[in-house]
Design a protein around this motif. Structure first.
Motif, PDB file in Angstrom:
ATOM      1  N   CYS A  60     -34.567  48.134 -47.719  1.00 44.95           N
ATOM      2  CA  CYS A  60     -34.013  49.274 -46.982  1.00 44.95           C
ATOM      3  C   CYS A  60     -33.947  48.997 -45.486  1.00 44.95           C
ATOM      4  O   CYS A  60     -33.076  49.523 -44.789  1.00 44.95           O
ATOM      5  CB  CYS A  60     -34.813  50.541 -47.273  1.00 44.95           C
ATOM      6  N   ASP A  61     -34.841  48.160 -44.960  1.00 43.93           N
ATOM      7  CA  ASP A  61     -34.836  47.809 -43.536  1.00 43.93           C
ATOM      8  C   ASP A  61     -33.821  46.712 -43.209  1.00 43.93           C
ATOM      9  O   ASP A  61     -33.501  46.499 -42.040  1.00 43.93           O
ATOM     10  CB  ASP A  61     -36.230  47.341 -43.099  1.00 43.93           C
ATOM     11  N   THR A  67     -23.343  45.452 -40.787  1.00 42.85           N
ATOM     12  CA  THR A  67     -22.257  46.361 -41.145  1.00 42.85           C
ATOM     13  C   THR A  67     -21.790  46.039 -42.558  1.00 42.85           C
ATOM     14  O   THR A  67     -20.613  45.834 -42.813  1.00 42.85           O
ATOM     15  CB  THR A  67     -21.083  46.232 -40.161  1.00 42.85           C
ATOM     16  N   MET A  68     -22.760  45.975 -43.464  1.00 37.13           N
ATOM     17  CA  MET A  68     -22.487  45.657 -44.870  1.00 37.13           C
ATOM     18  C   MET A  68     -23.130  46.721 -45.742  1.00 37.13           C
ATOM     19  O   MET A  68     -24.059  47.393 -45.316  1.00 37.13           O
ATOM     20  CB  MET A  68     -23.096  44.308 -45.254  1.00 37.13           C
ATOM     21  N   THR A  69     -22.656  46.774 -46.947  1.00 38.24           N
ATOM     22  CA  THR A  69     -23.252  47.701 -47.904  1.00 38.24           C
ATOM     23  C   THR A  69     -24.569  47.133 -48.423  1.00 38.24           C
ATOM     24  O   THR A  69     -24.816  45.922 -48.327  1.00 38.24           O
ATOM     25  CB  THR A  69     -22.304  47.944 -49.086  1.00 38.24           C
ATOM     26  N   SER A  74     -28.044  42.872 -50.841  1.00 38.57           N
ATOM     27  CA  SER A  74     -28.804  42.492 -52.040  1.00 38.57           C
ATOM     28  C   SER A  74     -28.300  41.179 -52.623  1.00 38.57           C
ATOM     29  O   SER A  74     -29.089  40.373 -53.120  1.00 38.57           O
ATOM     30  CB  SER A  74     -28.743  43.594 -53.090  1.00 38.57           C
ATOM     31  N   HIS A  75     -26.996  40.951 -52.568  1.00 37.84           N
ATOM     32  CA  HIS A  75     -26.437  39.677 -53.053  1.00 37.84           C
ATOM     33  C   HIS A  75     -27.001  38.508 -52.228  1.00 37.84           C
ATOM     34  O   HIS A  75     -27.437  37.496 -52.785  1.00 37.84           O
ATOM     35  CB  HIS A  75     -24.918  39.687 -52.971  1.00 37.84           C
ATOM     36  N   HIS A  76     -26.994  38.657 -50.904  1.00 34.43           N
ATOM     37  CA  HIS A  76     -27.521  37.593 -50.044  1.00 34.43           C
ATOM     38  C   HIS A  76     -29.013  37.366 -50.317  1.00 34.43           C
ATOM     39  O   HIS A  76     -29.473  36.218 -50.371  1.00 34.43           O
ATOM     40  CB  HIS A  76     -27.299  37.930 -48.574  1.00 34.43           C
ATOM     41  N   TRP A  94     -38.744  50.066 -54.290  1.00 37.28           N
ATOM     42  CA  TRP A  94     -38.246  49.189 -53.243  1.00 37.28           C
ATOM     43  C   TRP A  94     -38.692  47.743 -53.478  1.00 37.28           C
ATOM     44  O   TRP A  94     -39.747  47.494 -54.035  1.00 37.28           O
ATOM     45  CB  TRP A  94     -38.744  49.642 -51.865  1.00 37.28           C
ATOM     46  N   ALA A  95     -37.883  46.833 -52.987  1.00 38.93           N
ATOM     47  CA  ALA A  95     -38.223  45.410 -53.040  1.00 38.93           C
ATOM     48  C   ALA A  95     -38.530  44.942 -51.620  1.00 38.93           C
ATOM     49  O   ALA A  95     -37.818  45.284 -50.670  1.00 38.93           O
ATOM     50  CB  ALA A  95     -37.063  44.601 -53.606  1.00 38.93           C
TER      51      ALA A  95
END
Length: 122
Positions: A60-61, A67-69, A74-76, A94-95
Motif C-alpha cells: 500500500c505504501d 502514477t501507476m495502478t 504488484s506486477h513489478h 497486506w503484503a
C-alpha cells in the motif's frame, strides 16, 4: 616486423591464459537478476524499500509514489520476488516486501549504483 616475428606473434595473441567462462548456471542466474532489475520502476521500488526505516515496505505504501495502478506495481513486485531479489511477507490482507541482499551479491561487483547494489560494508 620481420615475417618470422609476425608468425610467432600471430600464434600468441593472448599472452595470458584464457580463463574458462562463467559457469552456465551462474550466467543464467545473473542474467535473470539483471533482467528483473532492468526496469526503472523496479529500481525505484528497490530504492524505496532500501530507504524505509525498517528496511521493508507495505504494498500500500509503494503505490503512492508512482502514477501507476496497484496491479501494475504488484506486477513489478512479483517480478522482483520471482527473481529472489525481494522477500514477501503476508500480514493480514497486506503484503510487506524487503530486500534479499544475498541474492544481489553476484552482481554487486559488476555495476555501480544504488546502495542495494553495493558490496556490504561500503
Amino acid at each position: 616486423m620481420p615475417a618470422a616475428d609476425q608468425a610467432t606473434h600471430a600464434h600468441t595473441c593472448a599472452p595470458e591464459p584464457i580463463h574458462p567462462p562463467l559457469a552456465r548456471a551462474d550466467a543464467e542466474h545473473i542474467a535473470r537478476l539483471l533482467k528483473a532489475l532492468s526496469d526503472p520502476t523496479r529500481l525505484q521500488i528497490l530504492s524505496i524499500i532500501e530507504a524505509a526505516p525498517a528496511g521493508e515496505a507495505c504494498v500500500c505504501d509503494l503505490t503512492e509514489p508512482f502514477t501507476m495502478t496497484q496491479p501494475a506495481i504488484s506486477h513489478h513486485l512479483k517480478v522482483l520476488v520471482d527473481a529472489g531479489i525481494l522477500c514477501r511477507d503476508k500480514r493480514g490482507s497486506w503484503a510487506w516486501y524487503s530486500l534479499n541482499p544475498t541474492q544481489l551479491e553476484p552482481i554487486r561487483h559488476l555495476l555501480p549504483g544504488p546502495h542495494f547494489l553495493q558490496p556490504t560494508g561500503v
